[in-house]
Design an enzyme around this catalytic site. Sequence first.
Site, PDB file in Angstrom:
ATOM      1  N   GLY A   1      71.226  44.096 -82.908  1.00  0.00           N
ATOM      2  CA  GLY A   1      69.835  45.195 -82.979  1.00  0.00           C
ATOM      3  C   GLY A   1      70.137  46.861 -81.974  1.00  0.00           C
ATOM      4  O   GLY A   1      70.232  46.133 -80.712  1.00  0.00           O
ATOM      5  N   HIS A   2      69.967  48.055 -82.781  1.00  0.00           N
ATOM      6  CA  HIS A   2      69.969  48.991 -81.927  1.00  0.00           C
ATOM      7  C   HIS A   2      69.157  49.906 -81.327  1.00  0.00           C
ATOM      8  O   HIS A   2      68.161  50.362 -83.168  1.00  0.00           O
ATOM      9  CB  HIS A   2      71.459  50.170 -82.302  1.00  0.00           C
ATOM     10  CG  HIS A   2      72.572  49.048 -82.379  1.00  0.00           C
ATOM     11  ND1 HIS A   2      73.715  49.235 -82.653  1.00  0.00           N
ATOM     12  CD2 HIS A   2      73.201  48.048 -81.791  1.00  0.00           C
ATOM     13  CE1 HIS A   2      75.110  49.013 -82.805  1.00  0.00           C
ATOM     14  NE2 HIS A   2      74.675  47.747 -81.814  1.00  0.00           N
TER      15      HIS A   2
ATOM     16  N   GLN B   1      77.589  45.301 -80.660  1.00  0.00           N
ATOM     17  CA  GLN B   1      77.734  43.939 -79.419  1.00  0.00           C
ATOM     18  C   GLN B   1      78.025  44.481 -78.005  1.00  0.00           C
ATOM     19  O   GLN B   1      78.312  45.799 -77.740  1.00  0.00           O
ATOM     20  CB  GLN B   1      78.708  42.742 -79.455  1.00  0.00           C
ATOM     21  CG  GLN B   1      77.551  41.927 -80.799  1.00  0.00           C
ATOM     22  CD  GLN B   1      78.186  42.454 -82.207  1.00  0.00           C
ATOM     23  OE1 GLN B   1      79.090  42.703 -82.295  1.00  0.00           O
ATOM     24  NE2 GLN B   1      77.435  42.360 -83.219  1.00  0.00           N
TER      25      GLN B   1
ATOM     26  N   LYS C   1      73.295  51.120 -76.535  1.00  0.00           N
ATOM     27  CA  LYS C   1      74.243  51.860 -77.049  1.00  0.00           C
ATOM     28  C   LYS C   1      73.471  52.714 -78.380  1.00  0.00           C
ATOM     29  O   LYS C   1      73.823  53.958 -78.361  1.00  0.00           O
ATOM     30  CB  LYS C   1      75.504  50.833 -77.613  1.00  0.00           C
ATOM     31  CG  LYS C   1      75.999  50.115 -76.856  1.00  0.00           C
ATOM     32  CD  LYS C   1      76.983  49.205 -77.803  1.00  0.00           C
ATOM     33  CE  LYS C   1      76.285  48.146 -78.477  1.00  0.00           C
ATOM     34  NZ  LYS C   1      75.334  47.054 -78.083  1.00  0.00           N
TER      35      LYS C   1
ATOM     36  N   ASP D   1      74.119  45.249 -75.677  1.00  0.00           N
ATOM     37  CA  ASP D   1      72.092  45.557 -76.015  1.00  0.00           C
ATOM     38  C   ASP D   1      72.469  46.724 -74.375  1.00  0.00           C
ATOM     39  O   ASP D   1      71.253  46.602 -73.497  1.00  0.00           O
ATOM     40  CB  ASP D   1      71.015  44.378 -75.548  1.00  0.00           C
ATOM     41  CG  ASP D   1      70.636  43.551 -76.597  1.00  0.00           C
ATOM     42  OD1 ASP D   1      70.805  43.505 -77.564  1.00  0.00           O
ATOM     43  OD2 ASP D   1      70.870  41.933 -76.155  1.00  0.00           O
TER      44      ASP D   1
HETATM   45  P1  GDP Z   1      71.797  48.423 -77.851  1.00  0.00           P
HETATM   46  O1  GDP Z   1      71.714  47.228 -78.880  1.00  0.00           O
HETATM   47  O2  GDP Z   1      73.368  48.608 -76.564  1.00  0.00           O
HETATM   48  O3  GDP Z   1      72.131  49.634 -78.288  1.00  0.00           O
HETATM   49  O4  GDP Z   1      71.115  48.014 -77.257  1.00  0.00           O
HETATM   50  P2  GDP Z   1      69.035  47.399 -77.272  1.00  0.00           P
HETATM   51  O5  GDP Z   1      68.750  48.435 -78.647  1.00  0.00           O
HETATM   52  O6  GDP Z   1      68.964  45.998 -78.071  1.00  0.00           O
HETATM   53  O7  GDP Z   1      68.326  47.284 -76.277  1.00  0.00           O
HETATM   54  C1  GDP Z   1      68.213  48.764 -75.275  1.00  0.00           C
HETATM   55  C2  GDP Z   1      66.940  48.248 -74.819  1.00  0.00           C
HETATM   56  O8  GDP Z   1      66.938  48.974 -73.889  1.00  0.00           O
HETATM   57  C3  GDP Z   1      65.978  49.117 -76.210  1.00  0.00           C
HETATM   58  O9  GDP Z   1      65.039  48.563 -75.967  1.00  0.00           O
HETATM   59  C4  GDP Z   1      65.874  50.850 -75.353  1.00  0.00           C
HETATM   60  O10 GDP Z   1      64.966  51.278 -75.774  1.00  0.00           O
HETATM   61  C5  GDP Z   1      66.132  50.579 -73.983  1.00  0.00           C
HETATM   62  N1  GDP Z   1      66.462  51.198 -73.359  1.00  0.00           N
HETATM   63  C6  GDP Z   1      67.582  52.646 -73.517  1.00  0.00           C
HETATM   64  N2  GDP Z   1      67.445  53.463 -72.521  1.00  0.00           N
HETATM   65  C7  GDP Z   1      67.405  52.869 -71.950  1.00  0.00           C
HETATM   66  C8  GDP Z   1      66.961  53.288 -70.538  1.00  0.00           C
HETATM   67  O11 GDP Z   1      67.260  54.480 -69.763  1.00  0.00           O
HETATM   68  N3  GDP Z   1      65.760  53.310 -69.485  1.00  0.00           N
HETATM   69  C9  GDP Z   1      64.757  52.231 -70.364  1.00  0.00           C
HETATM   70  N4  GDP Z   1      63.692  51.318 -69.606  1.00  0.00           N
HETATM   71  N5  GDP Z   1      65.293  52.062 -71.116  1.00  0.00           N
HETATM   72  C10 GDP Z   1      65.800  51.538 -71.891  1.00  0.00           C
HETATM   73  P1  IMO Z   2      73.832  44.313 -79.594  1.00  0.00           P
HETATM   74  O1  IMO Z   2      74.607  45.518 -80.649  1.00  0.00           O
HETATM   75  C1  IMO Z   2      73.114  40.502 -77.347  1.00  0.00           C
HETATM   76  C2  IMO Z   2      75.450  37.348 -79.228  1.00  0.00           C
HETATM   77  C3  IMO Z   2      74.173  36.098 -79.668  1.00  0.00           C
HETATM   78  C4  IMO Z   2      74.841  34.877 -79.277  1.00  0.00           C
HETATM   79  C5  IMO Z   2      76.669  35.065 -78.879  1.00  0.00           C
HETATM   80  C6  IMO Z   2      77.046  34.528 -80.907  1.00  0.00           C
HETATM   81  O2  IMO Z   2      72.371  44.773 -80.181  1.00  0.00           O
HETATM   82  O3  IMO Z   2      74.333  44.759 -78.230  1.00  0.00           O
HETATM   83  P2  IMO Z   2      76.417  36.202 -83.886  1.00  0.00           P
HETATM   84  O4  IMO Z   2      75.369  35.612 -83.841  1.00  0.00           O
HETATM   85  O5  IMO Z   2      77.253  36.964 -82.986  1.00  0.00           O
HETATM   86  O6  IMO Z   2      77.693  34.670 -83.632  1.00  0.00           O
HETATM   87  O7  IMO Z   2      76.007  35.162 -81.890  1.00  0.00           O
HETATM   88  O8  IMO Z   2      76.878  36.937 -79.260  1.00  0.00           O
HETATM   89  N1  IMO Z   2      75.276  38.408 -79.629  1.00  0.00           N
HETATM   90  C7  IMO Z   2      74.429  39.612 -78.766  1.00  0.00           C
HETATM   91  N2  IMO Z   2      73.769  39.816 -77.772  1.00  0.00           N
HETATM   92  N3  IMO Z   2      73.658  41.891 -78.079  1.00  0.00           N
HETATM   93  C8  IMO Z   2      74.258  41.879 -79.277  1.00  0.00           C
HETATM   94  O9  IMO Z   2      74.553  42.589 -80.509  1.00  0.00           O
HETATM   95  C9  IMO Z   2      74.484  40.589 -79.230  1.00  0.00           C
HETATM   96  N4  IMO Z   2      75.339  40.269 -81.008  1.00  0.00           N
HETATM   97  C10 IMO Z   2      75.583  38.883 -80.561  1.00  0.00           C
HETATM   98  O10 IMO Z   2      73.343  36.035 -79.183  1.00  0.00           O
HETATM   99  O11 IMO Z   2      75.586  34.737 -77.381  1.00  0.00           O
HETATM  100 MG    MG Z   3      71.209  45.145 -79.276  1.00  0.00          MG
END
Ligand code: GDP
Ligand code: IMO
Ligand code: MG
Length: 427
Positions: A39-40, A224, A15, A12
């Site tokens: 979840g991207h 991840q 990416k 998270d």
């Molecule tokens: P990923 O799994 O690495 O793709 O990240 P996620 O989408 O799960 O979580 C990142 C969160 O941060 C999302 O809600 C994005 O919209 C948000 N985000 C990304 N870059 C920034 C930033 O520079 N500032 C803020 N405030 N939010 C950001």
């Molecule tokens: P993105 O791509 C954050 C964490 C879960 C748990 C552990 C194992 O959005 O960065 P699993 O379901 O993979 O067996 O869970 O890994 N986890 C993540 N945490 N972002 C993710 O993906 C994750 N994918 C798995 O919360 O702790």
């Molecule tokens: Mg994510």
Amino acid sequence: MNCCVAGLQWGDEGKGKVVDILAEKADIVVRYGGGANAGHTVIIGDTRFALHLMPSGAVRPGTVCVIANGVVVDPDVLLSEIDGLNEKGISLDGRLFISENAHVVLDYHKLEDRLREEALGKHKIGTTARGIGPCYADKIGRSYAVRMADLRNLAVLREKLDTIVAYKNKLFGALYNAAPINAGEIFEKCKRWSEKFAGCITNTTEYLHTALDAEKSILFEGAQGALLDLDHGTFPFVTSSNASPLGLGPGCGVPSKHVDTFLGVVKAYMTRVGAGPFPAEQDNETGDWIRERGHEFGTTTGRPRRCGWFDAVAVAYTARLGGITQIAMMHLDTLAGLKEIKICRAYRIDGRETTFFPGDAEQLARAECLYETLPGWTEDLSAIEQYADLPDAVKHYVATVERFVGVPITMLGVGPKRTQIIYRTIP
Ligand code: GDP
Ligand code: IMO
Ligand code: MG
């Protein structure tokens, strides 16, 4: 130019946003690991996309999307993502390729994930319950695995499912007293997926090798974060794949020599979902403040994310592990308003100071963080476009993290939107 984007924390990091930005110049975007546990988020104008299996390049209409062999595919999730994109006017027709060697997540994988976590009680991993661990376990075990290629040969698959489901029913019945699952129902789903994905299932390794020969520009999208890497993360509180860039070669058949830039993505602080050690965690008002300001709730499960200070020991380790050449630091805007900001620069473990990240989660759980404290800033960063216009305290923070981690920070996130990114050139 080929680039691999990978998370350097516990996922998270942002990416999705970084991949979306870089995809403007890419011909192909490749997911090489993980599954619907990812979840991207991509935000374009007022439209928000939450992608789980689809590469984040999908939102750019000209980009080819590859789901490579290292991914575990839940076809129902993928179909609903395709529908969601269609509703927003984005078609994947003719530009989505799924590896025939990618493994399929079936209902019994999700069931097993849930049953096992429930049975573990307070010792659970805190998985996303997306069936990731059980599906990768079947891949390693081989005998009971189902791959995308199997959807092309339904008669054989039907027999295979009978054998697998009989085995799973015995197992789940004995271990969890679970009600039996029905092979016929699973087969009906497979029949539907076989039609839907008929034109997409292919040899993606050959596709990528041909693209490399043709000097196409390829963007590899990690899922991840490296601290969740099965072999090199905080085991057993990890995911079931090599979530660091080390997973790239096995995950898509392209060796790292073809990658020009390994771009590590971090947040300006740390977050973690699920259980496991987190030395810099702020399970207090500071952590709550970061969670509220940064909207730190899971993109996949909606769970509140645990929050803490930036851990330079952990990120220096994952940067080295992933051969990271540049870093993108997101969420600098989120930290505005803190009087002071801390960076964990070393651990004290059993009385000894170290800047090495321990390989053992129990040792990590005993680590006490030694912090460098920096002045915070109050300015709203969200409309700033140039590095020169950032407050001095932000520049000082970025330079300090860079010094501890040892890799140049070249992109700075100041908001969730595609446009809220600042480029920084290293002198
Ligand atoms: P990923 O799994 O690495 O793709 O990240 P996620 O989408 O799960 O979580 C990142 C969160 O941060 C999302 O809600 C994005 O919209 C948000 N985000 C990304 N870059 C920034 C930033 O520079 N500032 C803020 N405030 N939010 C950001
Ligand atoms: P993105 O791509 C954050 C964490 C879960 C748990 C552990 C194992 O959005 O960065 P699993 O379901 O993979 O067996 O869970 O890994 N986890 C993540 N945490 N972002 C993710 O993906 C994750 N994918 C798995 O919360 O702790
Ligand atoms: Mg994510």
